[in-house]
Design a protein around this motif. Structure first.
Motif, PDB file in Angstrom:
ATOM      1  N   LEU A 156       0.833  -1.211   0.000  1.00 43.46           N
ATOM      2  CA  LEU A 156       0.000   0.000   0.000  1.00 43.46           C
ATOM      3  C   LEU A 156       0.870   1.266   0.000  1.00 43.46           C
ATOM      4  N   GLU A 157       1.962   1.228   0.756  1.00 39.23           N
ATOM      5  CA  GLU A 157       2.897   2.357   0.762  1.00 39.23           C
ATOM      6  C   GLU A 157       3.580   2.503  -0.603  1.00 39.23           C
ATOM      7  N   ILE A 158       3.901   1.385  -1.225  1.00 40.50           N
ATOM      8  CA  ILE A 158       4.515   1.416  -2.558  1.00 40.50           C
ATOM      9  C   ILE A 158       3.553   2.030  -3.566  1.00 40.50           C
ATOM     10  N   ALA A 159       2.276   1.648  -3.496  1.00 36.74           N
ATOM     11  CA  ALA A 159       1.281   2.198  -4.428  1.00 36.74           C
ATOM     12  C   ALA A 159       1.213   3.718  -4.304  1.00 36.74           C
ATOM     13  N   LYS A 160       1.217   4.211  -3.078  1.00 41.13           N
ATOM     14  CA  LYS A 160       1.177   5.665  -2.863  1.00 41.13           C
ATOM     15  C   LYS A 160       2.446   6.323  -3.415  1.00 41.13           C
ATOM     16  N   ASP A 161       3.596   5.726  -3.143  1.00 37.17           N
ATOM     17  CA  ASP A 161       4.869   6.266  -3.631  1.00 37.17           C
ATOM     18  C   ASP A 161       4.942   6.221  -5.158  1.00 37.17           C
ATOM     19  N   ALA A 162       4.456   5.141  -5.751  1.00 36.05           N
ATOM     20  CA  ALA A 162       4.486   5.003  -7.218  1.00 36.05           C
ATOM     21  C   ALA A 162       3.634   6.086  -7.881  1.00 36.05           C
ATOM     22  N   GLN A 163       2.489   6.345  -7.318  1.00 31.77           N
ATOM     23  CA  GLN A 163       1.602   7.381  -7.866  1.00 31.77           C
ATOM     24  C   GLN A 163       2.294   8.748  -7.833  1.00 31.77           C
ATOM     25  N   GLU A 164       2.906   9.085  -6.709  1.00 36.38           N
ATOM     26  CA  GLU A 164       3.610  10.363  -6.586  1.00 36.38           C
ATOM     27  C   GLU A 164       4.835  10.416  -7.509  1.00 36.38           C
ATOM     28  N   THR A 165       5.557   9.311  -7.593  1.00 42.59           N
ATOM     29  CA  THR A 165       6.763   9.263  -8.426  1.00 42.59           C
ATOM     30  C   THR A 165       6.404   9.409  -9.903  1.00 42.59           C
ATOM     31  N   TYR A 166       5.341   8.742 -10.355  1.00 37.76           N
ATOM     32  CA  TYR A 166       4.925   8.858 -11.756  1.00 37.76           C
ATOM     33  C   TYR A 166       4.557  10.300 -12.084  1.00 37.76           C
ATOM     34  N   ARG A 211       6.423  14.026 -38.071  1.00 34.67           N
ATOM     35  CA  ARG A 211       7.691  13.985 -37.330  1.00 34.67           C
ATOM     36  C   ARG A 211       7.694  13.034 -36.136  1.00 34.67           C
ATOM     37  N   GLY A 212       6.510  12.578 -35.732  1.00 36.48           N
ATOM     38  CA  GLY A 212       6.424  11.703 -34.575  1.00 36.48           C
ATOM     39  C   GLY A 212       6.585  12.465 -33.268  1.00 36.48           C
ATOM     40  N   ILE A 213       6.598  11.724 -32.182  1.00 38.33           N
ATOM     41  CA  ILE A 213       6.844  12.308 -30.866  1.00 38.33           C
ATOM     42  C   ILE A 213       7.861  11.431 -30.139  1.00 38.33           C
ATOM     43  N   PRO A 214       8.827  12.054 -29.482  1.00 36.85           N
ATOM     44  CA  PRO A 214       9.843  11.251 -28.790  1.00 36.85           C
ATOM     45  C   PRO A 214       9.255  10.553 -27.564  1.00 36.85           C
ATOM     46  N   PRO A 215       9.800   9.403 -27.219  1.00 34.91           N
ATOM     47  CA  PRO A 215       9.315   8.706 -26.028  1.00 34.91           C
ATOM     48  C   PRO A 215       9.753   9.427 -24.753  1.00 34.91           C
ATOM     49  N   HIS A 216       8.922   9.347 -23.755  1.00 31.64           N
ATOM     50  CA  HIS A 216       9.264   9.825 -22.409  1.00 31.64           C
ATOM     51  C   HIS A 216       8.854   8.712 -21.440  1.00 31.64           C
ATOM     52  N   PRO A 217       9.765   7.796 -21.159  1.00 32.44           N
ATOM     53  CA  PRO A 217       9.419   6.609 -20.360  1.00 32.44           C
ATOM     54  C   PRO A 217       9.237   6.900 -18.870  1.00 32.44           C
ATOM     55  N   ALA A 218       8.239   7.698 -18.538  1.00 35.46           N
ATOM     56  CA  ALA A 218       7.968   8.064 -17.145  1.00 35.46           C
ATOM     57  C   ALA A 218       7.555   6.856 -16.317  1.00 35.46           C
ATOM     58  N   LEU A 219       6.764   5.964 -16.901  1.00 38.34           N
ATOM     59  CA  LEU A 219       6.323   4.788 -16.155  1.00 38.34           C
ATOM     60  C   LEU A 219       7.488   3.842 -15.891  1.00 38.34           C
ATOM     61  N   GLN A 220       8.338   3.637 -16.887  1.00 36.13           N
ATOM     62  CA  GLN A 220       9.496   2.753 -16.684  1.00 36.13           C
ATOM     63  C   GLN A 220      10.453   3.346 -15.652  1.00 36.13           C
ATOM     64  N   ALA A 221      10.638   4.660 -15.697  1.00 36.37           N
ATOM     65  CA  ALA A 221      11.496   5.310 -14.703  1.00 36.37           C
ATOM     66  C   ALA A 221      10.900   5.150 -13.303  1.00 36.37           C
ATOM     67  N   ASP A 251      11.493   1.497 -12.180  1.00 33.42           N
ATOM     68  CA  ASP A 251      12.901   1.316 -11.807  1.00 33.42           C
ATOM     69  C   ASP A 251      13.201   1.938 -10.445  1.00 33.42           C
ATOM     70  N   GLU A 252      12.706   3.155 -10.232  1.00 32.49           N
ATOM     71  CA  GLU A 252      12.954   3.846  -8.967  1.00 32.49           C
ATOM     72  C   GLU A 252      12.287   3.128  -7.798  1.00 32.49           C
ATOM     73  N   ALA A 289      11.360  -0.059  -7.598  1.00 29.18           N
ATOM     74  CA  ALA A 289      11.995  -1.364  -7.348  1.00 29.18           C
ATOM     75  C   ALA A 289      13.276  -1.195  -6.543  1.00 29.18           C
ATOM     76  N   ALA A 290      14.097  -0.229  -6.929  1.00 26.54           N
ATOM     77  CA  ALA A 290      15.362  -0.009  -6.216  1.00 26.54           C
ATOM     78  C   ALA A 290      15.115   0.441  -4.776  1.00 26.54           C
ATOM     79  N   LYS A 291      14.089   1.217  -4.583  1.00 29.66           N
ATOM     80  CA  LYS A 291      13.813   1.810  -3.281  1.00 29.66           C
ATOM     81  C   LYS A 291      13.114   0.842  -2.321  1.00 29.66           C
ATOM     82  N   TRP A 292      12.264  -0.058  -2.855  1.00 31.42           N
ATOM     83  CA  TRP A 292      11.374  -0.839  -1.998  1.00 31.42           C
ATOM     84  C   TRP A 292      11.683  -2.330  -1.915  1.00 31.42           C
ATOM     85  N   ASN A 293      12.566  -2.865  -2.710  1.00 27.23           N
ATOM     86  CA  ASN A 293      12.805  -4.320  -2.694  1.00 27.23           C
ATOM     87  C   ASN A 293      13.176  -4.838  -1.306  1.00 27.23           C
TER      88      ASN A 293
END
Length: 185
Positions: A17-27, A132-142, A145-146, A148-152
């Motif tokens: 539950l704490e991870i879900a809250k942190d993930a929402q804020e981080t995204y 011209r397309g649009i460049p990717p911005h991998p906010a969800l992947q970032a 990653d953040e 997983a490193a913080k909460w494992n």
């Protein structure tokens, strides 16, 4: 209190539950630092929660449908940004017009010297995205990653506490059963 088939995972559930809250804020933060938060609609749509089905626990996120184009980018018909994964497309001008009304877009005069109307401007931007397309911005992947490193370590610790509690309860129950059997025998 919810129980699992063999073991109560209350500590793990709390950490998730704490991870879900942190993930929402981080995204939301990842979108803002990448400049992908003009209307805040995508960030505001981010709702993280924990889902428990059988023996599976998942932290999930609900987002508006266009998140994937922000995350993966889109190729263009004339040129493509590096890493863009989705094929070229002509985005709906009405959606671009909503974005134009929020984002401070300063239009340049057209060939006739007049400034484009919001509808014209949204069509021109949609056409440019298609070409011209649009460049990717991998906010969800970032975010993943953040998180997983913080909460494992906390996940492992919470699970270990739950297992230790279960083992302690089980040993107490078994020891009590052995005493009753010895007393009756």
């Amino acid at each position: 209190m919810e129980t699992d088939s063999l073991i109560r995972l209350n500590n793990l559930r709390q950490v998730l539950l704490e991870i879900a809250k942190d993930a929402q804020e981080t995204y939301r933060y990842q979108l803002s630092i990448g400049g992908k938060n003009a209307s805040h609609k995508l960030a505001d749509s981010a709702k993280c929660y924990v889902e428990h089905t059988g023996t599976l626990y998942e932290v999930k996120i609900d987002l508006l449908e266009y998140w994937k184009y922000v995350e993966g980018g889109a190729q263009g018909t004339d040129s493509s940004p590096a890493g863009a994964v989705f094929p070229s497309h002509f985005p709906p001008p009405w959606a671009i017009e909503k974005w134009v009304n929020v984002k401070p877009v300063i239009p340049r005069p057209m060939d006739n010297g007049n400034l484009p109307s919001p509808k014209q401007l949204s069509y021109m931007i949609a056409h440019s995205i298609e070409k011209r397309g649009i460049p990717p911005h991998p906010a969800l992947q970032a975010t993943i990653d953040e998180i997983a490193a913080k909460w494992n370590a906390q996940i492992e610790e919470a699970f270990a506490k739950d297992v230790q509690g279960w083992l302690s309860d089980t040993i107490t129950i078994l020891a009590g059963s052995a005493e009753v059997a010895a007393f009756e025998g």
